[in-house]
Design a protein around this motif. Structure first.
Motif, PDB file in Angstrom:
ATOM      1  N   ALA A 233       0.830  -1.204   0.000  1.00 41.11           N
ATOM      2  CA  ALA A 233       0.000   0.000   0.000  1.00 41.11           C
ATOM      3  C   ALA A 233       0.864   1.255   0.000  1.00 41.11           C
ATOM      4  O   ALA A 233       0.595   2.208  -0.737  1.00 41.11           O
ATOM      5  N   VAL A 234       1.922   1.262   0.807  1.00 42.19           N
ATOM      6  CA  VAL A 234       2.829   2.407   0.850  1.00 42.19           C
ATOM      7  C   VAL A 234       3.476   2.617  -0.513  1.00 42.19           C
ATOM      8  O   VAL A 234       3.556   3.745  -1.025  1.00 42.19           O
ATOM      9  N   ALA A 235       3.932   1.530  -1.134  1.00 38.19           N
ATOM     10  CA  ALA A 235       4.568   1.632  -2.452  1.00 38.19           C
ATOM     11  C   ALA A 235       3.598   2.187  -3.488  1.00 38.19           C
ATOM     12  O   ALA A 235       3.959   3.047  -4.301  1.00 38.19           O
ATOM     13  N   GLU A 236       2.358   1.716  -3.453  1.00 40.41           N
ATOM     14  CA  GLU A 236       1.356   2.170  -4.415  1.00 40.41           C
ATOM     15  C   GLU A 236       1.064   3.662  -4.246  1.00 40.41           C
ATOM     16  O   GLU A 236       0.986   4.416  -5.229  1.00 40.41           O
ATOM     17  N   VAL A 237       0.904   4.082  -3.006  1.00 37.97           N
ATOM     18  CA  VAL A 237       0.602   5.491  -2.740  1.00 37.97           C
ATOM     19  C   VAL A 237       1.779   6.384  -3.127  1.00 37.97           C
ATOM     20  O   VAL A 237       1.595   7.454  -3.721  1.00 37.97           O
ATOM     21  N   MET A 238       2.992   5.938  -2.848  1.00 42.25           N
ATOM     22  CA  MET A 238       4.162   6.755  -3.168  1.00 42.25           C
ATOM     23  C   MET A 238       4.406   6.824  -4.676  1.00 42.25           C
ATOM     24  O   MET A 238       5.128   7.691  -5.152  1.00 42.25           O
ATOM     25  N   GLN A 239       3.776   5.939  -5.425  1.00 43.23           N
ATOM     26  CA  GLN A 239       3.855   5.991  -6.893  1.00 43.23           C
ATOM     27  C   GLN A 239       2.704   6.802  -7.483  1.00 43.23           C
ATOM     28  O   GLN A 239       2.524   6.856  -8.700  1.00 43.23           O
ATOM     29  N   GLY A 240       1.912   7.419  -6.606  1.00 45.20           N
ATOM     30  CA  GLY A 240       0.817   8.262  -7.064  1.00 45.20           C
ATOM     31  C   GLY A 240      -0.513   7.567  -7.173  1.00 45.20           C
ATOM     32  O   GLY A 240      -1.496   8.167  -7.637  1.00 45.20           O
ATOM     33  N   GLY A 241      -0.578   6.315  -6.732  1.00 42.41           N
ATOM     34  CA  GLY A 241      -1.830   5.576  -6.809  1.00 42.41           C
ATOM     35  C   GLY A 241      -2.612   5.626  -5.517  1.00 42.41           C
ATOM     36  O   GLY A 241      -2.321   6.427  -4.619  1.00 42.41           O
ATOM     37  N   THR A 242      -3.620   4.780  -5.425  1.00 38.69           N
ATOM     38  CA  THR A 242      -4.417   4.649  -4.211  1.00 38.69           C
ATOM     39  C   THR A 242      -4.408   3.199  -3.767  1.00 38.69           C
ATOM     40  O   THR A 242      -4.183   2.294  -4.570  1.00 38.69           O
ATOM     41  N   ALA A 243      -4.653   2.996  -2.476  1.00 44.53           N
ATOM     42  CA  ALA A 243      -4.588   1.641  -1.927  1.00 44.53           C
ATOM     43  C   ALA A 243      -5.675   1.472  -0.867  1.00 44.53           C
ATOM     44  O   ALA A 243      -5.447   1.740   0.312  1.00 44.53           O
ATOM     45  N   PHE A 244      -6.846   1.051  -1.299  1.00 41.39           N
ATOM     46  CA  PHE A 244      -7.940   0.806  -0.370  1.00 41.39           C
ATOM     47  C   PHE A 244      -8.155  -0.688  -0.265  1.00 41.39           C
ATOM     48  O   PHE A 244      -8.800  -1.297  -1.125  1.00 41.39           O
ATOM     49  N   VAL A 245      -7.580  -1.259   0.792  1.00 44.40           N
ATOM     50  CA  VAL A 245      -7.621  -2.698   1.007  1.00 44.40           C
ATOM     51  C   VAL A 245      -8.861  -3.010   1.840  1.00 44.40           C
ATOM     52  O   VAL A 245      -8.893  -2.798   3.039  1.00 44.40           O
ATOM     53  N   GLY A 246      -9.895  -3.490   1.200  1.00 40.46           N
ATOM     54  CA  GLY A 246     -11.134  -3.788   1.907  1.00 40.46           C
ATOM     55  C   GLY A 246     -12.321  -3.321   1.093  1.00 40.46           C
ATOM     56  O   GLY A 246     -12.187  -2.639   0.076  1.00 40.46           O
ATOM     57  N   ALA A 247     -13.499  -3.669   1.540  1.00 42.12           N
ATOM     58  CA  ALA A 247     -14.721  -3.316   0.808  1.00 42.12           C
ATOM     59  C   ALA A 247     -14.965  -1.816   0.859  1.00 42.12           C
ATOM     60  O   ALA A 247     -14.613  -1.148   1.826  1.00 42.12           O
ATOM     61  N   ARG A 248     -15.573  -1.294  -0.179  1.00 39.04           N
ATOM     62  CA  ARG A 248     -15.929   0.119  -0.225  1.00 39.04           C
ATOM     63  C   ARG A 248     -17.444   0.258  -0.400  1.00 39.04           C
ATOM     64  O   ARG A 248     -18.050  -0.431  -1.211  1.00 39.04           O
ATOM     65  N   ALA A 249     -18.014   1.164   0.353  1.00 36.89           N
ATOM     66  CA  ALA A 249     -19.440   1.441   0.226  1.00 36.89           C
ATOM     67  C   ALA A 249     -19.638   2.569  -0.785  1.00 36.89           C
ATOM     68  O   ALA A 249     -18.680   3.126  -1.313  1.00 36.89           O
ATOM     69  N   ASP A 250     -20.894   2.892  -1.059  1.00 36.29           N
ATOM     70  CA  ASP A 250     -21.187   3.941  -2.031  1.00 36.29           C
ATOM     71  C   ASP A 250     -20.816   5.314  -1.485  1.00 36.29           C
ATOM     72  O   ASP A 250     -20.790   5.543  -0.277  1.00 36.29           O
ATOM     73  N   ARG A 251     -20.569   6.244  -2.411  1.00 40.51           N
ATOM     74  CA  ARG A 251     -20.263   7.615  -2.049  1.00 40.51           C
ATOM     75  C   ARG A 251     -21.464   8.233  -1.347  1.00 40.51           C
ATOM     76  O   ARG A 251     -22.619   7.960  -1.691  1.00 40.51           O
ATOM     77  N   SER A 252     -21.201   9.101  -0.366  1.00 41.28           N
ATOM     78  CA  SER A 252     -22.262   9.756   0.389  1.00 41.28           C
ATOM     79  C   SER A 252     -22.259  11.253   0.098  1.00 41.28           C
ATOM     80  O   SER A 252     -21.247  11.931   0.298  1.00 41.28           O
ATOM     81  N   ASP A 253     -23.384  11.776  -0.347  1.00 40.24           N
ATOM     82  CA  ASP A 253     -23.497  13.212  -0.566  1.00 40.24           C
ATOM     83  C   ASP A 253     -23.399  13.969   0.757  1.00 40.24           C
ATOM     84  O   ASP A 253     -22.881  15.088   0.805  1.00 40.24           O
TER      85      ASP A 253
END
Length: 217
Positions: A116-136
């Protein structure tokens, strides 16, 4: 490239575990540590170079995602990787929506953190786990909090703890009249009619409880 890291977590043993897991990435770089929100502010105010913040959600002086929102507002160029023991899907989604570059559970293996650290430092994102819908609602909340200055943000957090203006003045080393001005500005910017309403808004930043009913960070 050597990594300059800030670990913001109130558990010394866990900070040590993170340092051990990232020892290879830190070669030639340095690690700074903070055990509270105010300590994190002080480290960043000192001007030390920081490439990445590893952020716990329940440090002293913070209410859930409040430290993340503060970091995104005051240091938008520094990516933040949330490292939390509460990987409830909504917390993962809120971390993403509030501007984190990634989310790693404290129960994850060390190699997941390193990736995750490597991915973020390369300009990416690292969300390890389920994601719910965006909330207004969360989007509106983040936008309102982004209007606050650092001083107003600090006053808001103390208001949320139930402190009176005189107590806030003593805590922050300000004149009581200055605190009154800040409180008025905070209520106006947050579109709140009372201190109680502002405190409820801050409490909405808290993390969702775990499946077992616990409330870890």
């Amino acid at each position: 490239m050597p990594l300059n890291l800030l670990i913001a977590d109130d558990h010394p043993m866990f900070r040590g575990a993170l340092l051990h897991a990232l020892a290879e990435a830190l070669r030639g770089g340095r690690a700074l540590e903070a055990a509270s929100h105010s300590a994190m502010e002080a480290v960043l105010a000192a001007g030390e170079p920081v490439d990445l913040v590893l952020l716990d959600l329940t440090m002293p002086g913070a209410m859930g995602f409040s430290s993340l929102l503060w970091l995104r507002g005051e240091h938008p160029d520094v990516p933040v990787l949330v490292v939390s023991s509460n990987d409830h899907p909504r917390n993962v989604r809120r971390a993403q929506q509030f501007g984190a570059a990634g989310f790693v559970s404290k129960s994850a293996p060390a190699e997941v953190l390193r990736a995750a650290v490597a991915e973020v430092m390369q300009g990416g994102t690292a969300f390890v786990g389920a994601r719910a819908d965006r909330s207004d609602d969360d989007a509106r909340l983040a936008a309102r909090l982004a209007r606050l200055t650092p001083a107003q943000f600090r006053v808001l957090m103390l208001m949320a703890e139930g402190l009176l203006n005189k107590q806030i003045a003593a805590e922050l080393g300000l004149a009581e009249n200055t605190v009154k001005i800040h409180v008025t500005a905070v209520l106006s910017k947050l579109e709140c009619r009372s201190r109680t309403q502002a405190a409820v808004l801050v409490r909405s930043l808290d993390v969702d409880e775990g499946v077992d009913g616990s409330h870890p960070g």
